[in-house]
Write a protein that holds these residues in place. Structure first.
Motif, short mmCIF file in Angstrom:
data_model
loop_
_atom_site.label_atom_id
_atom_site.label_comp_id
_atom_site.label_asym_id
_atom_site.label_seq_id
_atom_site.Cartn_x
_atom_site.Cartn_y
_atom_site.Cartn_z
N GLU A 56 0.83 -1.21 0.00
CA GLU A 56 0.00 0.00 0.00
C GLU A 56 0.86 1.26 0.00
N ASP A 68 3.71 1.55 -1.52
CA ASP A 68 4.12 1.70 -2.92
C ASP A 68 2.98 2.22 -3.79
N SER A 69 1.75 1.73 -3.52
CA SER A 69 0.59 2.17 -4.30
C SER A 69 0.32 3.66 -4.09
N LYS A 127 3.00 5.74 -5.90
CA LYS A 127 2.73 5.76 -7.34
C LYS A 127 1.53 6.65 -7.66
N HIS A 128 0.52 6.62 -6.78
CA HIS A 128 -0.65 7.48 -6.98
C HIS A 128 -0.25 8.95 -6.98
#
Length: 293
Positions: free
Chosen positions: A268, A270-271, A274-275
């Motif tokens: 999460e 990393d997500s 990236k977001h």
């Protein structure tokens, strides 16, 4: 073998940064001009019989420094009001020296800071107003020492540049109407929050200058691959800069509150990183923006 000096390896203070920590907040001082920390060793002279020269015994150290910033707010005036009222605030300083050419970095946390003096008001014609704050401290802790880090987007395995997209043989000329139609789409894209499964809610994301994003991306270390994500989330998500949150997890490096808050859920983290980066054009293929009806 002669070790030649490469001018690009010399640190430039312009690339550095300073954060001030108090009991209520952690704030990056964007108006910082200079920051220094000096250790002076204290010795006692020791005389030895049948020995003409004096010897010395280390009996302590003295830690002092100076912090200078341009006058843009009243933050330190409020801090000195606490001193005036007989209260000694708990203050720490985090200083980061960064070489934008080589990617080398050095970070230190100065603990138990006590400021000596401050000109409460100081004006001069045609002169930018500055605040100079000499200080002493109880201790310091190196959070990171100079080491080779990856610099430049081309060397980043986790933050790669978008591949060049070959232009079609027939292209149209961009018009003012195209730019105005794209404006709404771009604004909507930048205002999309991040839904967190960990907290079952949306995390607010602030706009940060592209220069700051690029600096974080360029300073991402191969030895600390997640450090870039932590710094990115810390700078862009105001909730993680809460002093209360940092105290709850009992951490000295405020950026590491991100890891603690997510329970080391690197997927999460990393997500979310990236977001955030997608707002600045990373990880996306270039697409034509449809005109709004």
């Amino acid at each position: 073998m002669v070790n030649k000096l490469n001018p690009e390896e010399i640190f430039n203070g312009t690339d550095g940064a300073v954060w001030i920590e108090t009991d209520t907040e952690t704030v990056k001082i964007g108006s910082m001009e200079t920051f220094s920390l000096k250790q002076t060793n204290i010795y006692a002279d020791v005389d030895q019989s049948e020995h003409f020269a004096k010897k010395r015994k280390l009996v302590g150290v003295e830690l002092k420094g100076d912090f200078t910033k341009y006058k843009v707010d009243s933050r330190f005036i409020k801090l000195f009001e606490q001193y005036k009222d007989g209260k000694q605030p708990n203050v720490s300083i985090i200083g980061k020296a960064y070489n934008n050419n080589t990617g080398k970095v050095q970070r230190v946390k100065v603990i138990g800071v006590s400021f000596d003096e401050l000109n409460l008001i100081d004006l001069a014609q045609k002169t930018p107003t500055k605040e100079s704050l000499p200080y002493a401290c109880d201790d310091y802790k190196w959070l990171e020492l100079v080491q080779q880090r990856f610099s430049g987007l081309k060397s980043q395995p986790r933050f790669k540049r978008k591949k060049e997209i070959k232009m079609a043989k027939t292209t149209k000329k961009v018009t003012l109407e195209d730019i105005l139609n794209a404006k709404k789409v771009i604004e909507e894209k930048q205002n999309i929050p991040f839904y967190s499964k960990t907290f079952d809610g949306e995390i607010e994301i602030e706009d940060v200058s592209p220069e700051k994003i690029l600096s974080i991306v360029n300073s991402s270390s191969k030895d600390e691959p997640l450090r870039g994500d932590y710094e990115l989330i810390y700078e862009c998500c105001p909730i993680f800069r809460s002093k209360e949150l940092q105290e709850a997890y009992n951490i000295e490096d405020p950026v590491m509150v991100v890891e603690k808050a997510f329970g080391k859920n690197i997927i999460e983290i990393d997500s979310l990183a990236k977001h955030i980066l997608k707002r600045y054009g990373y990880y996306e293929d270039v697409q034509k923006i449809k005109k709004q009806s």
